[in-house]
Design an enzyme around this catalytic site. Structure first.
Site, PDB file in Angstrom:
ATOM      1  N   ASP A 498       0.805  -1.220   0.000  1.00 32.54           N
ATOM      2  CA  ASP A 498       0.000   0.000   0.000  1.00 32.54           C
ATOM      3  C   ASP A 498       0.837   1.269   0.000  1.00 32.54           C
ATOM      4  O   ASP A 498       0.333   2.343  -0.328  1.00 32.54           O
ATOM      5  CB  ASP A 498      -0.846   0.046   1.281  1.00 32.54           C
ATOM      6  CG  ASP A 498      -2.163  -0.673   1.113  1.00 32.54           C
ATOM      7  OD1 ASP A 498      -2.657  -0.739  -0.011  1.00 32.54           O
ATOM      8  OD2 ASP A 498      -2.696  -1.158   2.128  1.00 32.54           O
TER       9      ASP A 498
HETATM   10  C1  BGC Z   1      -2.747  -3.786   4.466  1.00 34.39           C
HETATM   11  C2  BGC Z   1      -2.555  -4.673   3.272  1.00 34.39           C
HETATM   12  C3  BGC Z   1      -1.270  -4.315   2.578  1.00 34.39           C
HETATM   13  C4  BGC Z   1      -0.115  -4.320   3.537  1.00 34.39           C
HETATM   14  C5  BGC Z   1       1.176  -3.893   2.903  1.00 34.39           C
HETATM   15  C6  BGC Z   1      -1.545  -3.789   5.339  1.00 34.39           C
HETATM   16  O1  BGC Z   1      -1.699  -2.843   6.330  1.00 34.39           O
HETATM   17  O2  BGC Z   1      -3.859  -4.241   5.191  1.00 34.39           O
HETATM   18  O3  BGC Z   1      -3.635  -4.547   2.406  1.00 34.39           O
HETATM   19  O4  BGC Z   1      -1.063  -5.275   1.573  1.00 34.39           O
HETATM   20  O5  BGC Z   1      -0.391  -3.458   4.621  1.00 34.39           O
HETATM   21  O6  BGC Z   1       1.196  -2.564   2.602  1.00 34.39           O
END
Ligand code: BGC
Length: 826
Positions: A498
């Site tokens: 993200d």
């Molecule tokens: C989110 C995921 C994401 C991960 C890596 C998490 O906080 O829930 O959707 O893939 O972070 O960024």
């Protein structure tokens, strides 16, 4: 002289635990309330949920932690973890709680037992033993708190006992911000020992809460000012100090529920009081009843169901039977105690919780921030689908209904309304492919092809419904039609990571760079999505094969091959897979970069997809991971960590080195590396990676790790961080599902396929053998694997009910049958 202040976490050179696993009772037993952080449990399995910490903190909600919150919780409060499911005992002026908080009076004895859907807090002080047993009964929207008091002395004892919860005015977001309104809306009603919380009922007339006790009260309070004192608080409420409540009725401000009992215990006598916190929803037609007058019939019926100890015992037994049945579908006996308890119990338990909660409510997710994540819920399903396939089916259809017609999807949706969250929107270009991943997993587990024919709305608009298969087709097509200059998939706002925001600013002619906020772009590409496209695209093509969509399968494979080639060339950096190309076409995760030269995600997913297996690139990539990213506490996400903020990379570089996505050990993608190692036959290495983040294996460093030793956390601080080894964000993480997939399918090798169960392990050579009981499509397989030649991979022979079979695919048994399977490795 300057005094030396202890720096937290305090590090000692000896192993430090705060409890132990009780495997026979399927509990984690905590023997000090002073755990490094609150260690919590989840109560509830379908609609009504409570979080409860080892000192009785936590809160409750019905379905949606934001929109139907029953009780308040303050996350960044000091002292920590003050709000909860409280019981106070005033014993001649000594005030204490069975779970130690909030009074924090030293107890003579303390234990917390976190079990499957229940928690028992036991405290003892001056000869009075108190047990607070909390659980959410199956099929009912309430939490039951049974308090059992015992006088262990030879003299009669008189006590004042209080219960206490603070109501939330339903919408937790509004409750924590709109005070000018909310200080005037609270309404309660008290009927004998039942305290009704009916704020909002005047307007909506469809739901209310009830906090009751099964015995007549001595007094009660419903106003926080009256119970705690205007300048008081939960540590030492004025009413508890005074030894009685004032029968207050809240008008606005902060409605609470508090029962008071003045009671005497004879020497040796035991007494119980049953408290309940229930959510009642009346049918829509009752909305037209008179304002402010609640229909109590359902609440009365609920209270009557838990009025006696025998009823509560029966409800506890029903809960235990439910879990026994669920877990009996996947049981391991390997002689490796820690592995057995994780696989047979705790990992599956966490998978259930992540399935239920997605990323909404934990001690780190506030319940008001995020609802259900599209990618998150799809992945959670991978570790849950074998437990209750029917619930997985329903979830897939809910998730798919938030997809747009072009195949992209809302990144999150609200569990109560099941509608996409337009504040967050779409544009995370990995999202569509996760829908293929979870649907294919469902089909491998169940063989229920009818799901593909189910009509499913786009963007919740039923007039535009299409069969689920069409949704998957659009998912595939979305990636295929969004390729960038190197023939790799465009990243959009971000992919799995993200925080890798490659399109968050752009170059303006004549000006310098300008931040444009989250957006899409025609240049920035993701090698991670390329790996996903190869892996899940092939799974999609297999579904087409099965449906005799021969041409579609062939053209899908042509598209996949092209992306695979692009990954092996433009996606390759010489010794590992690159991570991405940024909005200016510059590589990310390359030796050309000054920092962030290698990332974990593409190495895991590309090798899992089989990319570079024949060319030696897969071997090289995993070697690079071992050399550059491995640490004693797990594999870090990238190296070297970013030391400065980078406009062209976005949030990832906003974290200090070693935390979160900036070179933290992001537990979610550690299993990808472990899975990838098994693809190459490296059982020793796969298991070594598995153990590094596995809770039961790191219980001894609880003081460093800090979060619960029975569940995974999202992140452990990486080697660049001053607090290397310290975990954060326990419970709600895709790590749970992926580690279960890894250990059950890739390592122990019990693999559901479209055609049945395959057994193809890749284990550490030291593991001599193990047995697995696996329920699959209604039959029960008892699988005994033996490893007489101490190999890591390779099946020498398989017999099914005593008869040898060719290959590793077990013939499909009929529902109800019991199958004996013997597998010899070699
Ligand atoms: C989110 C995921 C994401 C991960 C890596 C998490 O906080 O829930 O959707 O893939 O972070 O960024």
């Amino acid at each position: 002289m300057i005094s030396a202040f202890p720096v937290y976490p305090i590090r000692r050179n000896k192993a430090m635990r705060f409890g132990h696993f009780d495997d026979a009772r399927r509990e984690y037993v905590i023997d000090t309330p002073r755990t490094p952080l609150p260690w919590i449990n989840y109560l509830g399995s379908e609609d009504f949920f409570s979080l409860v910490s080892n000192t009785g903190g936590g809160y409750s909600f019905y379905r949606d932690a934001r929109l139907r919150r029953l009780t308040r919780y303050r996350y960044n409060n000091s002292p920590l973890d003050m709000d909860g499911h409280r019981i106070y005992i005033n014993d001649g002026g000594t005030i204490w709680n069975p779970g130690w908080q909030p009074a924090k009076t030293e107890l003579d004895r303390y234990t917390c037992r976190h079990g499957l859907g229940y928690t028992i807090l036991q405290g003892e002080k001056n000869g009075i033993a108190a047990a607070q047993e909390l659980f959410v009964p199956r099929g009912d929207a309430c939490e039951i708190d049974r308090l059992t008091l015992e006088n262990k002395t030879a003299a009669p004892r008189t006590l004042d006992v209080f219960s206490y919860v603070e109501f939330c005015l339903w919408d937790a977001m509004d409750d924590s911000s709109n005070f000018q309104r909310n200080f005037s809306t609270g309404e309660v009603e008290v009927v004998e020992s039942a305290i009704y919380h009916k704020t909002e009922y005047r307007e909506r007339r469809d739901h209310y809460a009830v906090f009751w006790a099964n015995a007549p009260v001595t007094s009660f309070d419903t106003s926080r000012d009256a119970f705690c004192g205007v300048y008081g608080g939960p540590v030492a409420p004025e009413a508890v100090k005074a030894g009685h409540c004032s029968n207050s009725i809240a008008h606005g401000w902060a409605p609470v529920g508090a029962h008071h009992f003045h009671l005497t215990l004879a020497p040796g006598e035991k007494k119980s009081i049953i408290f309940g916190l229930g959510y009642i929803e009346n049918p829509v037609r009752e909305k037209f009843s008179a304002p402010g007058i609640i229909n109590k019939a359902r609440a009365e019926a609920m209270m009557a169901r838990y009025a006696t100890d025998a009823q509560v015992d029966a409800a506890r037994r029903a809960l235990a039977d439910y879990w026994q049945e669920l877990l009996s579908g996947w049981q391991l006996t390997s002689g490796e105690e820690k592995l057995d308890r994780m696989v047979s119990l705790w990992n599956q338990y966490q998978c259930m919780v992540t399935f239920n909660m997605s990323r909404s409510a934990s001690y780190y997710e506030s319940g008001i921030g995020r609802g259900m994540g599209f990618r998150d819920s799809c992945q959670d399903l991978l570790g849950f689908v074998h437990m209750i396939p029917s619930r997985a089916r329903e979830r897939i259809l809910d998730i798919a209904a938030t997809q747009f017609e072009d195949g992209s999807a809302y990144h999150q949706y609200q569990p109560l309304t099941k509608k996409g969250n337009s504040d967050v929107g779409s544009g995370f270009n990995d999202d569509p492919l996760w829908l293929i991943a979870c649907t294919a997993a469902y089909l491998r587990e169940t063989g229920d092809w009818s799901i593909l024919d189910e009509p499913v709305a786009f963007d919740n608009d039923v007039t535009r419904a299409q069969p689920l298969m069409e949704h998957l087709r659009r998912s595939f097509r979305y990636t295929h039609t969004h390729l960038g200059p190197h023939g790799l998939p465009l990243i959009g706002r971000a992919d799995w990571n993200d925080c890798l925001n490659l399109n968050c600013f752009s170059e303006h002619p004549g000006e310098s760079f300008q931040i444009t906020g989250p957006s899409e772009g025609p240049v920035a590409e993701s090698v991670f999505i390329a790996g996903m496209f190869v892996k899940y695209g092939r799974e999609y093509a297999e579904l087409c094969d099965h449906l005799h969509l021969t041409e579609e399968a062939a053209s899908a494979r042509t598209a996949i091959d092209a992306v695979e080639q692009a990954t092996l060339t433009a996606g390759w950096d010489g010794a590992w897979f690159r991570r991405a190309y940024d909005a200016f076409g510059a590589p990310v995760g390359s030796r050309e970069c000054d920092e962030g030269q290698i990332f974990i995600e593409p190495q895991g997913i590309c090798v899992m997809a089989g990319i570079g297996r024949e060319t030696g690139q897969a071997e090289a990539a995993l070697k690079s991971v071992e050399e550059r990213l491995d640490t004693p506490y797990g594999v870090v996400l990238l190296q070297p960590a970013y030391t400065t903020y980078r406009l062209n990379l976005g949030e990832i570089s906003s974290y200090p080195p070693g935390y979160k996505e900036n070179a933290g050990i992001f537990c979610h993608n550690n299993p990808w590396i472990s899975c990838a190692e098994t693809v190459l036959g490296h059982g020793d290495r796969a298991f070594a990676v598995y153990k590094k983040t596995c809770p039961a294996y790191i219980e001894d460093i609880s003081e460093i790790h800090r979060t619960e030793p029975y569940v995974y956390s999202q992140m452990v601080a990486g080697r660049d961080a001053p607090t290397f080894g310290e975990a954060k964000n326990s419970w709600l993480t895709g790590t749970a599902a992926w580690t279960f997939v890894n250990v059950s399918q890739y390592i122990l090798g019990i693999q559901p396929t479209l055609d049945g169960l395959r057994v193809d392990p890749c284990i550490p050579h030291t593991l001599a053998g193990y047995t697995v009981t696996r329920r699959y499509r209604g039959a029960v397989y008892h699988i005994r694997v033996e490893n007489p030649h101490a190999v890591q991979k390779g099946v020498q022979s398989v017999t099914v009910n005593g008869a040898p079979i060719a290959g590793t695919l077990l013939p499909l048994a009929k529902a109800g049958e019991s199958v004996e399977v013997s597998v010899i490795l070699g």
